[in-house]
Motif scaffolding. Structure first.
Motif, PDB file in Angstrom:
ATOM      1  N   HIS A 256     -20.018 -61.686 -10.092  1.00 55.11           N
ATOM      2  CA  HIS A 256     -19.084 -60.710  -9.512  1.00 55.11           C
ATOM      3  C   HIS A 256     -17.806 -60.544 -10.332  1.00 55.11           C
ATOM      4  O   HIS A 256     -16.844 -59.967  -9.841  1.00 55.11           O
ATOM      5  N   GLY A 257     -17.790 -61.085 -11.552  1.00 56.28           N
ATOM      6  CA  GLY A 257     -16.664 -60.808 -12.456  1.00 56.28           C
ATOM      7  C   GLY A 257     -15.646 -61.920 -12.616  1.00 56.28           C
ATOM      8  O   GLY A 257     -14.856 -61.889 -13.566  1.00 56.28           O
ATOM      9  N   SER A 258     -15.639 -62.923 -11.727  1.00 51.59           N
ATOM     10  CA  SER A 258     -14.615 -63.983 -11.835  1.00 51.59           C
ATOM     11  C   SER A 258     -14.842 -64.813 -13.093  1.00 51.59           C
ATOM     12  O   SER A 258     -13.920 -65.043 -13.885  1.00 51.59           O
ATOM     13  N   VAL A 301     -19.112 -74.410 -24.514  1.00 52.05           N
ATOM     14  CA  VAL A 301     -18.462 -74.244 -23.210  1.00 52.05           C
ATOM     15  C   VAL A 301     -19.416 -73.428 -22.353  1.00 52.05           C
ATOM     16  O   VAL A 301     -19.822 -72.332 -22.732  1.00 52.05           O
ATOM     17  N   ILE A 302     -19.796 -74.007 -21.220  1.00 52.81           N
ATOM     18  CA  ILE A 302     -20.743 -73.335 -20.331  1.00 52.81           C
ATOM     19  C   ILE A 302     -19.938 -72.595 -19.257  1.00 52.81           C
ATOM     20  O   ILE A 302     -19.084 -73.204 -18.604  1.00 52.81           O
ATOM     21  N   GLY A 303     -20.238 -71.307 -19.075  1.00 53.95           N
ATOM     22  CA  GLY A 303     -19.558 -70.539 -18.031  1.00 53.95           C
ATOM     23  C   GLY A 303     -20.532 -70.198 -16.917  1.00 53.95           C
ATOM     24  O   GLY A 303     -21.589 -69.617 -17.182  1.00 53.95           O
ATOM     25  N   THR A 304     -20.184 -70.568 -15.691  1.00 52.56           N
ATOM     26  CA  THR A 304     -21.136 -70.294 -14.603  1.00 52.56           C
ATOM     27  C   THR A 304     -20.456 -70.137 -13.246  1.00 52.56           C
ATOM     28  O   THR A 304     -19.502 -70.849 -12.933  1.00 52.56           O
ATOM     29  N   PRO A 305     -20.974 -69.232 -12.453  1.00 54.02           N
ATOM     30  CA  PRO A 305     -20.594 -69.226 -11.041  1.00 54.02           C
ATOM     31  C   PRO A 305     -21.445 -70.251 -10.297  1.00 54.02           C
ATOM     32  O   PRO A 305     -22.361 -70.832 -10.877  1.00 54.02           O
ATOM     33  N   THR A 306     -21.135 -70.469  -9.037  1.00 57.00           N
ATOM     34  CA  THR A 306     -21.943 -71.379  -8.220  1.00 57.00           C
ATOM     35  C   THR A 306     -22.970 -70.564  -7.435  1.00 57.00           C
ATOM     36  O   THR A 306     -22.629 -69.550  -6.824  1.00 57.00           O
ATOM     37  N   VAL A 307     -24.227 -71.030  -7.497  1.00 54.85           N
ATOM     38  CA  VAL A 307     -25.278 -70.429  -6.672  1.00 54.85           C
ATOM     39  C   VAL A 307     -25.797 -71.552  -5.782  1.00 54.85           C
ATOM     40  O   VAL A 307     -26.211 -72.595  -6.295  1.00 54.85           O
ATOM     41  N   SER A 337     -16.437 -70.323 -11.523  1.00 52.93           N
ATOM     42  CA  SER A 337     -15.815 -70.030 -10.243  1.00 52.93           C
ATOM     43  C   SER A 337     -16.800 -70.329  -9.105  1.00 52.93           C
ATOM     44  O   SER A 337     -18.003 -70.172  -9.267  1.00 52.93           O
ATOM     45  N   TYR A 338     -16.262 -70.773  -7.989  1.00 46.63           N
ATOM     46  CA  TYR A 338     -17.107 -71.001  -6.804  1.00 46.63           C
ATOM     47  C   TYR A 338     -16.492 -70.306  -5.595  1.00 46.63           C
ATOM     48  O   TYR A 338     -15.307 -69.939  -5.600  1.00 46.63           O
ATOM     49  N   GLY A 339     -17.315 -70.142  -4.568  1.00 52.21           N
ATOM     50  CA  GLY A 339     -16.827 -69.507  -3.352  1.00 52.21           C
ATOM     51  C   GLY A 339     -16.315 -70.524  -2.359  1.00 52.21           C
ATOM     52  O   GLY A 339     -15.228 -70.405  -1.817  1.00 52.21           O
ATOM     53  N   LYS A 366     -11.574 -71.700  -7.564  1.00 48.51           N
ATOM     54  CA  LYS A 366     -12.074 -71.030  -6.354  1.00 48.51           C
ATOM     55  C   LYS A 366     -11.746 -69.543  -6.457  1.00 48.51           C
ATOM     56  O   LYS A 366     -10.586 -69.169  -6.665  1.00 48.51           O
ATOM     57  N   GLY A 367     -12.789 -68.704  -6.352  1.00 45.81           N
ATOM     58  CA  GLY A 367     -12.578 -67.261  -6.319  1.00 45.81           C
ATOM     59  C   GLY A 367     -12.166 -66.664  -7.648  1.00 45.81           C
ATOM     60  O   GLY A 367     -12.549 -67.151  -8.721  1.00 45.81           O
TER      61      GLY A 367
END
Ligand code: FEO
Length: 396
Positions: A256-258, A301-307, A337-339, A366-367
């Motif tokens: 989502h862009g974060s 450097v690993i970039g990831t959101p949380t699923v 980033s995580y929710g 966060k976010g």
């Protein structure tokens, strides 16, 4: 493609697979590949070096017919993987008096994978020779480039090394020899990264093992032939021996862009500090490009959101691959980033267990990133710069 003569009575008789786009149902082949087999007509005996992928058996058989080959004495199997050995059963049916020549380990694998009777296979020792009359084959055991049974074959009088996969490239070409060095360098580097890099220290030993051989031609089993062997030997020396370079590889996913915003900021911060960055959006990237970038990099450097509670599955795949390929990396970090929570840092760290990397303080927020998060990314960029400098300093 018709047979072509490399040296008197030494012929390329393989197949070019222009349209193959995936190997092992895993590795992208943007430029196709070839399965190079070679026929050597000695004054007394005839030998075939490797065969081709079974999907292209007809090409090999047609080439043998075009050369009017009525009898084959030996089929050298440098490697049991089926893209080189898969047509052995058909060739043995056509030439029932042929003996397969292989390492003892390869003999076992050929009986298990292709159900070739043991009695048809002659196991050869490291350094053993086989006379074809005025031409002599020398067998050089080279285990783990990239299976345990692999072997190189050297044709002494013509000074041709047949290394099978080693030094190869997945590149379909109508050129028998390397003509466009830049294109072949890229394809060979991709091949090294995907296939040989996990065995880097073993490749070093094999480079040592062949360093005193007089080699005029390296004729691998994939891609164009090297009539200037120093071109590929020098490239391999760089890939396996040289220190990692001032490069950060940054594979990432953003839903989502974060995370993308964080990646953009960190990339700018690193570039401002004089660091080369190679950024890969894992939703789109060719995974082979990522593997190639890892050959020279010192930091990932690993970039990831949380699923759910972990990293995005496409990131899991890239991290698994990075760990399996065992590049020269010295430092790693994680941003994302995580929710509402998760364990992505722990999970990614656990997955990098093969690598001797120091983990630099991750930036997981966060976010959407805020002012203090960008500052944390700047601190990470500073830390990466310091580590790169200290690594370079320590090595002087
Ligand atoms: Fe080209 Fe390992 O086979």
């Amino acid at each position: 493609m018709k047979p072509r003569e490399l040296k008197p009575n030494v012929y390329w008789v393989g197949a070019v697979d222009w349209d193959r786009r995936l190997f092992d149902e895993l590795i992208p082949l943007p430029d196709g590949t070839s399965y190079n087999a070679y026929l050597i007509k000695g004054s007394e005996k005839t030998a075939l070096i490797d065969t081709v992928d079974p999907t292209m058996a007809e090409e090999l058989i047609s080439n043998l017919n075009r050369l009017d080959v009525k009898h084959i004495d030996f089929i050298v199997a440098n490697h049991a993987e089926q893209d080189h050995s898969g047509t052995l059963p058909q060739i043995l049916k056509l030439y029932p008096n042929a003996t397969v020549v292989a390492t003892p380990k390869c003999k076992t694998l050929l009986t298990e994978l292709l159900l070739i009777p043991e009695s048809k296979i002659m196991a050869v020792k490291d350094g053993e020779t086989l006379s074809l009359g005025e031409k002599t084959l020398e067998f050089i055991h080279a285990p783990w480039v990239h299976w345990p049974e692999t072997m190189l074959t050297y044709l002494r009088e013509d000074r041709i090394l047949f290394p099978c996969d080693l030094f190869g490239s997945h590149l379909a070409s109508s050129d028998l020899y390397v003509t466009d060095e830049a294109t072949v360098h890229e394809a060979a580097k991709r091949y090294y990264a995907e296939i040989m890099m996990p065995f880097r220290t073993i490749v070093q030993k094999n480079l040592e093992k062949i360093k005193d051989l007089q080699i005029d031609v390296i004729a691998p089993s994939h891609g164009p032939i090297y009539d200037k062997p120093e071109f590929i030997l020098e490239a391999y020396r760089d890939w396996v021996y040289a220190s990692p370079k001032n490069i950060v590889v940054l594979p990432y996913i953003s839903m989502h862009g974060s995370t993308r915003k964080m990646v953009k900021h960190l990339v700018s911060a690193l570039v401002e500090r004089g660091i080369t960055v190679k950024q890969f959006d894992l939703a789109k990237t060719d995974i082979g490009k990522l593997a190639m970038a890892l050959v020279d990099a010192i930091t990932v450097v690993i970039g990831t959101p949380t699923v759910l509670i972990g990293p995005h599955p496409k990131v899991v795949y890239a991290v698994y691959l990075t760990n399996a390929l065992r590049p020269k990396l010295k430092f790693a970090s994680i941003i994302g980033s995580y929710g509402w929570g998760g364990r992505m840092v722990e999970q990614i760290t656990e997955m990098l267990s093969n690598l001797k990397v120091q983990l630099l303080e991750p930036v997981v927020i966060k976010g959407f990133p805020k002012k203090e998060d960008f500052k944390a990314l700047d601190r990470l960029a500073d830390e990466i710069l310091n580590r790169h400098k200290s690594y370079e300093f320590n090595r002087r």
